[in-house]
Design a protein around this motif. Structure first.
Motif, PDB file in Angstrom:
ATOM      1  N   GLY A 253       0.813  -1.221   0.000  1.00 35.90           N
ATOM      2  CA  GLY A 253       0.000   0.000   0.000  1.00 35.90           C
ATOM      3  C   GLY A 253       0.847   1.273   0.000  1.00 35.90           C
ATOM      4  N   ALA A 257       0.653   4.412  -2.726  1.00 38.51           N
ATOM      5  CA  ALA A 257       0.459   5.827  -2.371  1.00 38.51           C
ATOM      6  C   ALA A 257       1.553   6.689  -2.994  1.00 38.51           C
ATOM      7  CB  ALA A 257       0.448   5.979  -0.844  1.00 38.51           C
ATOM      8  N   ASP A 316     -11.031   0.522  -6.629  1.00 41.71           N
ATOM      9  CA  ASP A 316     -11.597   1.842  -6.368  1.00 41.71           C
ATOM     10  C   ASP A 316     -10.435   2.822  -6.180  1.00 41.71           C
ATOM     11  OD1 ASP A 316     -12.675   4.142  -5.404  1.00 41.71           O
ATOM     12  OD2 ASP A 316     -13.757   3.219  -3.725  1.00 41.71           O
ATOM     13  N   ASP A 318     -10.399   5.781  -5.435  1.00 38.83           N
ATOM     14  CA  ASP A 318     -10.591   6.766  -4.358  1.00 38.83           C
ATOM     15  C   ASP A 318     -10.582   6.135  -2.963  1.00 38.83           C
ATOM     16  OD1 ASP A 318     -10.910   9.009  -6.059  1.00 38.83           O
ATOM     17  OD2 ASP A 318     -12.873   8.198  -6.624  1.00 38.83           O
ATOM     18  N   ALA A 319     -10.531   4.814  -2.905  1.00 44.24           N
ATOM     19  CA  ALA A 319     -10.606   4.151  -1.588  1.00 44.24           C
ATOM     20  C   ALA A 319      -9.327   4.426  -0.777  1.00 44.24           C
ATOM     21  CB  ALA A 319     -10.755   2.637  -1.784  1.00 44.24           C
ATOM     22  N   ASP A 320      -9.489   4.470   0.551  1.00 40.68           N
ATOM     23  CA  ASP A 320      -8.309   4.589   1.405  1.00 40.68           C
ATOM     24  C   ASP A 320      -7.480   3.322   1.264  1.00 40.68           C
ATOM     25  OD1 ASP A 320      -9.051   7.021   2.363  1.00 40.68           O
ATOM     26  OD2 ASP A 320     -10.108   6.204   4.124  1.00 40.68           O
ATOM     27  N   LEU A 321      -6.170   3.490   1.259  1.00 44.01           N
ATOM     28  CA  LEU A 321      -5.304   2.310   1.188  1.00 44.01           C
ATOM     29  C   LEU A 321      -5.153   1.728   2.588  1.00 44.01           C
ATOM     30  CD1 LEU A 321      -2.753   3.831  -1.308  1.00 44.01           C
ATOM     31  CD2 LEU A 321      -4.189   1.809  -1.710  1.00 44.01           C
ATOM     32  N   PRO A 322      -4.978   0.412   2.689  1.00 40.22           N
ATOM     33  CA  PRO A 322      -4.873  -0.214   4.009  1.00 40.22           C
ATOM     34  C   PRO A 322      -3.665   0.324   4.772  1.00 40.22           C
ATOM     35  CG  PRO A 322      -4.819  -1.855   2.242  1.00 40.22           C
ATOM     36  CD  PRO A 322      -4.830  -0.534   1.585  1.00 40.22           C
ATOM     37  N   ARG A 323      -3.851   0.520   6.053  1.00 45.94           N
ATOM     38  CA  ARG A 323      -2.740   0.976   6.907  1.00 45.94           C
ATOM     39  C   ARG A 323      -2.433  -0.120   7.909  1.00 45.94           C
ATOM     40  NH1 ARG A 323      -2.581   6.784   6.733  1.00 45.94           N
ATOM     41  NH2 ARG A 323      -1.398   6.787   8.649  1.00 45.94           N
ATOM     42  N   GLY A 367      -0.633  -3.470   4.301  1.00 44.26           N
ATOM     43  CA  GLY A 367      -0.183  -2.223   4.930  1.00 44.26           C
ATOM     44  C   GLY A 367       1.262  -2.251   5.412  1.00 44.26           C
TER      45      GLY A 367
END
Ligand code: URA
Length: 427
Positions: A253, A257, A316, A318-323, A367
């Motif tokens: 991830g 980013a 997606d 626009d989705a948040d990437l896993p942290r 993540g």
């Protein structure tokens, strides 16, 4: 009765003779069908490692591996095709911004990628950090996406060079991965079967690379360029530095980013430099050197292509990437200049944190990874975070920290010379 037998072929190579076209065709085909046993192919692979192969033999071996499976055909696409292959490095996320960037310049990019094994990451593992994204596409889906979006990054199907799949797994457990004729034919059989008309090879050199020294990296590059050229694929190679990891992140991830930052016309300068250098080579190979890829980063069209590429495969954008659930900072031991950050140390740390796998079947953590806050040449302050480790499993910190011991150096900066990123070009 068959034309040859395995022992005859093994003995020929063991005794330092060139293999005939017919011996090569026969042994690759018979091994793929299961008529040559694993132990016989292991002996032959070791004889090749020790005694080498000449250009004709490597070319024929590659052709035989291509003939073991299907060949893709992109001739009905409305635009030219170009692809890139990297021999693998730490923080090497270049495919992610590169494929949509080149697509935004009017050249289609059919990128068949793999998963990571060991300390280098896999492009598919990185993209799978994006919620919903899927790696498997049928050949028709791939072709449709190449026409509509211009870029596809997906898993290579089982039909492509099955001889290589079998042989690579065998080499992995018999100490024969390092043979240049076998590496070159393995990589190029898949790239030629994939059907691209132009190919740029990013051959990494340094601690975090497969090839630790420049002479062997150059030999591999020259061998692969010759194979591509012989097969009618316009092929060039760049030798690039992998003493230091690329960018500021290694993991899944975290690398996505960073790639999105590059597509937004930001991101670390080395990632931008290498992305643009490879894009220019791909465009030149595809006959589109009239387009400047830097303009496509600046005007947002590369980002648009990324969003369409991710969405087309169910992701997606626009989705948040896993942290990761846990982080741990490693502080700078003194104030001064960071003069060394070792790619292998960072790659091992990321792997131990859960970003990579030890066995093919292992899952990876989306993540997990390493983020470094300075690159060689940057000033750092004692006690301030130099690296941040990310993982879902706190027990992994200890082993990751061990791999970073001796992996970086802070000095007064005297005599520090930045390393060139692109070391050489082979065509
Ligand atoms: N990558 C490949 O695909 N094959 C090799 O032999 C080595 C690296």
């Amino acid at each position: 009765m068959s034309a040859h037998d395995a022992v005859e072929v093994i003995i020929a190579k063991r005794d330092g003779h060139d293999l005939s076209d017919s011996q090569i065709d026969w042994v690759v085909d018979a091994y793929t069908r299961g008529d040559v046993a694993d132990e016989q192919m292991s002996a032959l692979a070791m004889a090749i490692l020790l005694n080498g192969m000449d250009r004709r033999e490597i070319s024929r071996w590659t052709a035989a591996m291509i003939a073991s499976g299907e060949r893709m055909d992109f001739s009905r696409l409305s635009r030219p095709t170009a692809d890139k292959h990297s021999t693998g490095g730490v923080g090497d996320k270049i495919t992610l911004p590169l494929a949509p960037l080149v697509a935004a310049c009017g050249v289609a990019v059919p990128q068949l990628s793999g998963r990571g094994l060991g300390h280098t990451g896999g492009t598919l593992d990185k993209l799978e950090a994006i919620p919903g994204w899927r790696a498997s596409l049928s050949n028709d889906e791939m072709l449709d996406q190449l026409e509509s979006v211009g870029a596809v990054i997906c898993a290579a199907g089982d039909g492509l060079a099955p001889a290589d799949k079998k042989l690579y797994a065998l080499r992995d457990v018999t100490g024969t991965v390092e043979a240049i004729p076998l590496i070159a034919s393995s990589i190029m059989s898949k790239k030629i079967a994939e059907g691209t008309s132009a190919l740029v090879l990013d051959v990494k050199v340094g601690s975090g690379a497969f090839m630790k020294d420049a002479a062997r990296a150059r030999e591999l590059a020259e061998t692969m360029v010759a194979l591509g050229t012989d097969a009618g694929v316009r092929t060039v190679a760049l030798l690039t530095d992998m003493e230091t990891p690329l960018g500021r992140t290694a993991g899944n991830g975290v690398e996505v980013a960073e790639s999105v930052d590059v597509l937004a016309d930001g991101g670390p300068s080395d990632v931008v430099e290498l992305t643009l250098a490879l894009a220019r080579e791909m465009l030149a190979g595809a006959g589109r050197d009239d387009v400047d890829p830097a303009d496509r980063l600046a005007d947002g069209s590369a980002m648009d292509a990324w969003r369409r590429m991710v969405s087309a495969q169910g992701g997606d954008p626009d989705a948040d990437l896993p942290r990761a659930r846990h982080t741990h900072d490693v502080a700078a031991p003194s104030s001064g200049v960071l003069t060394r950050l070792d790619a292998m140390a960072v790659g091992l740390a990321a792997w131990r944190l859960g970003a990579g796998r030890a066995r093919k079947e292992d899952p990876v953590q989306a993540g997990a990874g390493v983020v470094w806050h300075a690159r060689p040449g940057d000033r750092v302050t004692e006690g301030r975070p130099l690296l941040t480790l990310h993982t879902d499993d706190e027990s992994r910190f200890e082993r990751a920290l061990e791999s970073l011991e001796g992996g970086f150096e802070v000095t007064d900066g005297a005599g520090f010379e930045p390393r060139p990123l692109v070391i050489d070009r082979v065509d």
